[in-house]
Design an enzyme around this catalytic site. Structure first.
Site, PDB file in Angstrom:
ATOM      1  CD  GLU A   1      -8.902  -2.869  -1.268  1.00 51.30           C
ATOM      2  OE1 GLU A   1      -9.389  -2.938  -0.125  1.00 51.30           O
ATOM      3  OE2 GLU A   1      -8.140  -3.752  -1.714  1.00 51.30           O
TER       4      GLU A   1
ATOM      5  CG  ASP B   1      -1.738  -1.229   1.403  1.00 52.03           C
ATOM      6  OD1 ASP B   1      -2.117  -1.828   0.388  1.00 52.03           O
ATOM      7  OD2 ASP B   1      -2.005  -1.621   2.564  1.00 52.03           O
TER       8      ASP B   1
HETATM    9  O1  FUB Z   1      -3.291  -3.576   3.433  1.00 50.93           O
HETATM   10  C1  FUB Z   1      -4.600  -3.843   3.835  1.00 50.93           C
HETATM   11  C2  FUB Z   1      -5.564  -3.541   2.736  1.00 50.93           C
HETATM   12  O2  FUB Z   1      -5.255  -4.320   1.588  1.00 50.93           O
HETATM   13  C3  FUB Z   1      -5.519  -2.130   2.221  1.00 50.93           C
HETATM   14  O3  FUB Z   1      -6.136  -1.211   3.057  1.00 50.93           O
HETATM   15  C4  FUB Z   1      -6.170  -2.317   0.898  1.00 50.93           C
HETATM   16  O4  FUB Z   1      -6.065  -1.237   0.034  1.00 50.93           O
HETATM   17  C5  FUB Z   1      -5.491  -3.568   0.406  1.00 50.93           C
HETATM   18  O5  FUB Z   1      -4.255  -3.278  -0.188  1.00 50.93           O
END
Ligand code: FUB
Length: 327
Positions: free
Chosen positions: A226, A19
């Site tokens: 996301e 991320d």
């Molecule tokens: O790293 C945890 C979660 O996985 C993140 O918040 C999302 O974007 C995905 O990458």
């Protein structure tokens, strides 16, 4: 840790990172990643395997210099309001201070977004006593615009709980919209001058197709899942994000930081691993995509590694699609 950094290879190999939010501060590249834990417990669709406890800050003098790990800059035990799961963070500079903006579950198991402050881009960061009032879900990304207004974009489906906030309050068993209904959009809020509160209730961002119709929830190749990120190029706002179940990074463009945005195309084809998450930054006259994959763990979804590659635009402003394993 002291070896040279290369495109499309993990920028560090001594820890798992994911991320990545990349920024240029003081002429250097700073990367604010999640810090994946090396455990072998089972996985589920709620993301319980992503049980990260702290943040490290990474930096590079230039894109081929060694990547420096500045060590742990914030731990969940030092965040009064948080209980677990320090997921994807971002950082911003304003008013002579650096702000780490991050999601975590509160003591009621609900994802919230908090802020921690430092005088130094490499931390350490001191967490505020409480999360941002009115904040929810995950994956905050901050844009400090040319007029110094700061916007935070956020949201994530499934484990990120965005479906549960459709009414403005938390409904624990709420489901996402019908596939034929408009998809849920990421949220945006302008931050207060001190970067610690929202100036207004978060607004839902609309993402439209080429005919001006909202992208539908069933359109999994294009709908928001996301990891929103907004950067500016030639005066336009580019909103990029993960499509989750179809594992792409795609983007949409607007003349307004709060949208509506019009869908344009794919930035990054699927990587090894379920999640894909990125940031886009201009550094010394070139543009770079920071992303992660699970190549270093042979595909274990919660053991990810941050990488980067150059990103190019066509003359009409379209971003050229990147194949992470292409020539
Ligand atoms: O790293 C945890 C979660 O996985 C993140 O918040 C999302 O974007 C995905 O990458």
């Amino acid at each position: 840790m002291s070896t040279k950094t290369k495109p499309n290879e993990p920028i560090v190999t001594h820890i798992y990172t994911a991320d990545p939010s990349a920024h240029v501060f003081d002429g250097k590249l700073y990367i604010y990643p999640s810090h994946d834990l090396d455990h072998d417990e089972p996985s589920n669709d709620n993301g319980d395997q992503y049980k990260m406890e702290d943040y490290h800050v990474l930096s590079m003098e230039d894109v081929s210099a060694p990547c420096i790990d500045h060590g742990e800059v914030l731990h969940v035990k030092d965040i009064p309001w948080a209980s677990k799961q320090l997921w994807a963070p971002d950082a911003a500079y304003k008013n002579g201070k650096y702000y780490l903006v991050f999601p975590a579950r509160d003591h009621d198991n609900i994802f919230r977004i908090g802020v921690a402050v430092s005088d130094n881009p490499a931390g350490p960061f001191k967490a505020e006593e409480n999360y941002i009032p009115g904040s929810f879900s995950i994956d905050p990304a901050v844009l400090v615009d040319d007029d110094q207004k700061a916007y935070v974009y956020f949201g994530g489906l499934w484990g990120g709980q965005l479906e549960k906030w459709q009414t403005g309050s938390f409904i624990p068993d709420a489901e996402g919209p019908d596939p034929s209904a408009p998809a849920l959009g990421p949220r945006v809020a302008e931050l207060s001058e001190d970067m610690l509160t929202f100036k207004h209730d978060p607004k839902e961002i609309t993402i439209l197709d080429e005919d001006g119709n909202p992208i539908l929830a069933g359109d999994e190749d294009r709908r928001f899942f996301e990891g929103p990120w907004v950067h500016k190029y030639n005066g336009l706002y580019y909103l990029s994000y993960s499509t989750g179940t179809t594992h792409k990074i795609v983007y949409a463009v607007s003349e307004n930081p709060q949208g509506p945005f019009t869908f344009k195309g794919t930035i990054l084809k699927p990587v090894i691993g379920w999640t894909t998450h990125h940031s886009i930054v201009e550094f010394n006259g070139k543009w770079y995509l920071f992303y992660h994959d699970c190549s270093m763990s042979d595909g274990v979804n919660h053991k990810r590694s941050v990488k980067f590659t150059e990103l190019n635009y066509n003359e009409d402003g379209k971003i050229q699609t990147i194949d992470p394993y292409g020539e």
